[in-house]
Design a protein around this motif. Sequence first.
Motif, PDB file in Angstrom:
ATOM      1  N   MET A  65       0.770  -1.264  -0.007  1.00 16.19           N
ATOM      2  CA  MET A  65       0.107   0.130   0.172  1.00 16.19           C
ATOM      3  C   MET A  65       0.758   1.270  -0.277  1.00 16.19           C
ATOM      4  O   MET A  65       0.393   2.438  -0.229  1.00 16.19           O
ATOM      5  N   LEU A  67       2.380   2.300   2.635  1.00 20.80           N
ATOM      6  CA  LEU A  67       2.254   3.045   4.016  1.00 20.80           C
ATOM      7  C   LEU A  67       3.182   2.986   4.880  1.00 20.80           C
ATOM      8  O   LEU A  67       3.197   3.624   5.818  1.00 20.80           O
ATOM      9  N   GLU A  93       1.454  11.510  -5.229  1.00 20.36           N
ATOM     10  CA  GLU A  93       0.118  12.007  -5.735  1.00 20.36           C
ATOM     11  C   GLU A  93      -0.466  10.788  -6.279  1.00 20.36           C
ATOM     12  O   GLU A  93      -1.713  10.437  -6.193  1.00 20.36           O
ATOM     13  N   ARG A  96      -1.375   8.431  -3.958  1.00 22.98           N
ATOM     14  CA  ARG A  96      -2.814   8.622  -3.342  1.00 22.98           C
ATOM     15  C   ARG A  96      -3.755   8.590  -4.223  1.00 22.98           C
ATOM     16  O   ARG A  96      -5.100   8.235  -3.553  1.00 22.98           O
ATOM     17  N   ARG A  99      -4.980   4.859  -3.993  1.00 21.60           N
ATOM     18  CA  ARG A  99      -5.784   4.536  -2.723  1.00 21.60           C
ATOM     19  C   ARG A  99      -7.254   4.882  -2.597  1.00 21.60           C
ATOM     20  O   ARG A  99      -7.239   6.007  -2.877  1.00 21.60           O
ATOM     21  N   GLY A 100      -7.914   3.958  -2.351  1.00 19.74           N
ATOM     22  CA  GLY A 100      -9.305   4.271  -2.046  1.00 19.74           C
ATOM     23  C   GLY A 100     -10.005   4.102  -3.193  1.00 19.74           C
ATOM     24  O   GLY A 100     -11.151   4.296  -3.344  1.00 19.74           O
ATOM     25  N   MET A 105      -8.490  -0.735   1.656  1.00 13.11           N
ATOM     26  CA  MET A 105      -7.821  -1.384   2.657  1.00 13.11           C
ATOM     27  C   MET A 105      -8.960  -1.339   3.902  1.00 13.11           C
ATOM     28  O   MET A 105      -9.824  -0.464   4.203  1.00 13.11           O
ATOM     29  N   PHE A 107      -8.924  -2.697   7.858  1.00 11.16           N
ATOM     30  CA  PHE A 107      -8.059  -3.038   9.070  1.00 11.16           C
ATOM     31  C   PHE A 107      -8.538  -4.064  10.185  1.00 11.16           C
ATOM     32  O   PHE A 107      -9.858  -4.264  10.118  1.00 11.16           O
ATOM     33  N   ALA A 112     -11.129   1.413  16.043  1.00  9.99           N
ATOM     34  CA  ALA A 112     -10.234   2.410  16.188  1.00  9.99           C
ATOM     35  C   ALA A 112     -10.153   3.035  14.899  1.00  9.99           C
ATOM     36  O   ALA A 112      -9.283   4.056  14.847  1.00  9.99           O
ATOM     37  N   ASN A 113     -10.633   2.521  13.859  1.00  7.90           N
ATOM     38  CA  ASN A 113     -10.356   2.840  12.422  1.00  7.90           C
ATOM     39  C   ASN A 113     -11.410   3.751  12.106  1.00  7.90           C
ATOM     40  O   ASN A 113     -11.312   4.438  10.785  1.00  7.90           O
ATOM     41  N   LEU A 114     -12.443   4.003  12.988  1.00  9.26           N
ATOM     42  CA  LEU A 114     -13.388   5.079  12.463  1.00  9.26           C
ATOM     43  C   LEU A 114     -13.164   6.246  13.392  1.00  9.26           C
ATOM     44  O   LEU A 114     -12.671   6.232  14.596  1.00  9.26           O
ATOM     45  N   CYS A 127     -15.849   8.711   1.840  1.00  4.01           N
ATOM     46  CA  CYS A 127     -15.237   7.875   0.795  1.00  4.01           C
ATOM     47  C   CYS A 127     -16.048   8.123  -0.744  1.00  4.01           C
ATOM     48  O   CYS A 127     -15.409   7.975  -1.694  1.00  4.01           O
ATOM     49  N   MET A 175     -16.593  -0.416   7.745  1.00  6.32           N
ATOM     50  CA  MET A 175     -15.277  -0.096   7.210  1.00  6.32           C
ATOM     51  C   MET A 175     -15.315  -0.531   5.717  1.00  6.32           C
ATOM     52  O   MET A 175     -14.636  -0.209   4.861  1.00  6.32           O
TER      53      MET A 175
ATOM     54  N   TYR B 187      -7.548   5.760  12.803  1.00 11.99           N
ATOM     55  CA  TYR B 187      -8.515   6.405  11.913  1.00 11.99           C
ATOM     56  C   TYR B 187      -7.887   7.134  10.747  1.00 11.99           C
ATOM     57  O   TYR B 187      -8.519   7.449   9.982  1.00 11.99           O
ATOM     58  N   VAL B 193      -5.328   5.975   3.767  1.00 10.35           N
ATOM     59  CA  VAL B 193      -5.406   4.807   3.041  1.00 10.35           C
ATOM     60  C   VAL B 193      -6.572   4.928   2.171  1.00 10.35           C
ATOM     61  O   VAL B 193      -6.509   4.544   1.035  1.00 10.35           O
ATOM     62  N   ALA B 194      -7.529   5.608   2.556  1.00 10.69           N
ATOM     63  CA  ALA B 194      -8.630   5.775   1.745  1.00 10.69           C
ATOM     64  C   ALA B 194      -8.425   6.916   0.699  1.00 10.69           C
ATOM     65  O   ALA B 194      -9.318   7.081  -0.152  1.00 10.69           O
TER      66      ALA B 194
END
Lengths: 338, 294
Positions: A65, A67, A93, A96, A99-100, A105, A107, A112-114, A127, A175, B187, B193-194
Motif C-alpha cells: 500500500m 504505507l 500524488e 494517493r 488508494r481508496g 484497505m 484493518f 479504532a479505524n473510525l 469516501c 469499514m 482512523y 489509506v482511503a
Amino acid sequence: MTPDPGARGASPLLAVRALRVSQERPGGGRRDLVREVSFEVGRGEIVCVVGESGSGKSLSVKAVMGLLGDGGPLHVAGDIEFDGRDLPELTIEQRRALRGRDIAMVFQEPLANLDPVMRIGAQVAECVRRVEPQRPRQAMPRVLELLRHVGLPDVQRVARCYPHELSGGMCQRVMIAMALAARPKLLIADEPTSALDVTVQAQILDLLTRMRDDEGMSILLVTHDLSVAAAIADSVIVMYAGRTAEVTPTSELFGRARHPYTAALLRSLPQRGRAAGKSGRLVAIGGTVPEPGQMPPGCAFAPRCDQAIDRCSQHDPPLEWSGGSAVACWVATGGEQP
Amino acid sequence: MSQTAELAGRPAQDRRERAQSVRRGRRQRNIAVWVSCAFLVLVAFAAAFPGVVAPGDPLALHPTVVLQGPGAAHLLGTDEYGRSVFALLVHGARAALVVGLVCAASGGIVGSAMGMVAGFFGGVTDQSLMRLNDILMCFPGILLALLVGAALGSSLQNEIIAVSVGTVPVYARVARGETLRVRGMLYVDSAIVAGLPRRQIISRHVLPNVLAPLVVVATLAVGVSIVLAASLSFLGLGPVGGVPDWGSLLADGETNISVAWWISTFPGIAITLVVVATNVLGDWLRDRLDVAAR
C-alpha cells in the motif's frame, strides 16, 4: 466472475516480487524484517497471507500500500506491480490517487479505524465523495445503499450513529462499506476478523466472498488463522520469518502441503473427528520464530523443522515456482538440486 | 466477594465520607462556576449596552466633583476631571472584552493551524515551525507585545495584533502535541489509506479530535490577553483617544494614587475579576472535556 487459479500468470492484478523491508538500526546497518516475499493476486481471486505473529505479513501488505512511508525508518525494496503499473515508481500524488480508488484497505480493529467524533454517514460519505465529488447531501443515497449492501440493518439510524454506538461487527461492516465506495479492483484486508467473535467472523467472511462474487474484485486477506484461509481463499501464501515459505492453491493446502512448516501448521489445527495426536492433544511446533537480525544461516525454519537435512542449515532455499504454486524448501524440491 | 465485606465495615464509612467531601467540593466548584458565569454575563451586557448601565457621556468633564470618593453620589468615585470611574469602567468594558476575545480567537486560529500542520507533517516542517514557535515562546508575552506595539504604533488594531502574537505559542504547542496523538490513531491511517487529501484529513479528522484542549487554552488566553492589553495601555501603547480602556484608567489613576486610591483600584479589580472568572470557566471546561480525568 469465477476464480480460476489456472488462469493466473496471464496478467495478475497484483504481483509482488522479492519484496524486502529493512529497518535502519540506530547503531548503523540494517536488519531485514521482510526478506524476499513474492506472490501474485489474480483478478477476482481471494488470496490469503497466513503466518505467525511477526512473520511479516502485515508489514508486507503495508509495503504494498506504500504505507511504510518515504523517508521513515523502514526501507522498502522489490517489485510491486499493480494492474500493469509499477507501484514504487509512482509519485506520492499518483499513489494517493490509487488508494481508496483502485486499492482499498480494511484493518483489524474496526472501532479504532473510525473517527470517534464523526457520524458514520459522514465518514462513508467522505469516501463516496472522494470518488464522485458532490455535495454531502447528494452522496447520502449512495451511502445508504453501501451500508445496506454490507448487510447493516436500519441504515438510516446507523448513518446517524457515532462509531462507539455500534458493535465491532457493525463497525467492520461500515469499514467494508467505506472500502467498497470506490468499487476498488483490489481490497486488502489486514486481519479483518481477528477482533471479532466467531459468529460475526463467519458473517464478515461471507460478506467478503459475496463482494468478490458481486463486484469481481480481488481480495488480499491477511490472517493468522488457517481455517479462515481454508474457508474463503483461492490460494494461500504461507509466510515464515519474513519470507514466503509456500504458495499453494487452497485445494492443495490440506493434504498436499509441501513445506514442512505448512504441514506443521496444519497439524496444530484442532479438527473435528480427528484428534490431532494419538493422545488427543494438538501438535505444537517446538521452538520460537527467530528474531529479525538473528536469522540462522540457512533456512529460517530449519532449527524447528523435523525433516531438516544438512543443507537446510547452510543455505537458504530459493522460492521455486511450478505453475500456480511455489515452495522454498530443499526437502520439498528434492534436496540435492544445486 | 471482597467488596461486600468492605462495604460492611469502616472502609465503607470512609468511602461515604470521601464521596461526601467530593460532592461538597463539586458543589462549591459549581457555585464558583455559576458566579463567574453571572459576572461575565453582566460584563458582557455592560460592554454591549454601556449607555443603559451608565447613561450619559462618560467623558464629559465635571469640574465641581473632582476626586470624589466612592459613595452614594458616585458609586466608584470620580477622577481628577470629575468623570465617574464607574461610567468609565462600563464604557471601557467593550474594549477589554473585544481585545480578549479577538486576540484569543486570532491567536488561536494561527497557533492551532501552525501546531496541527507541524504535528501532522513532522520532519522539516515540524522542526522549522516549532523552532519559530520556540523563539516566540522565549520572549515573555509582555515583551513580545511591547516590541510589536512599539514597531506598529499605538492603536486598537495594533494592540490586538501585538497581543495575539503573544498567545500563539501556547496554542501551537498544545495543538502539535494533540495532533501527534491523533496522528498515531488508526482512523487517521485509514483516512490516508482511503486516499483523502491531507488538507481534508487535517480539517475533518484531526481538528475535531484536538479541539477540546484548544478550547480550554482559548478560555485561558482570553484572560491573558486582557491582562496583556491592559499592560500595553498602561504603558501608553494602547489605543489613543476615545473612551480610555481599563489599562489606561489604571495609568491615569496612578498619578493621584496618594489622594484618590479608587481611580486605579477599581479598574484593577475589574481586570482581576474578569480574568479570574474566565479562568474558572476554563478550569471547569477542562474537567468537563477531559475524558481521561472523568
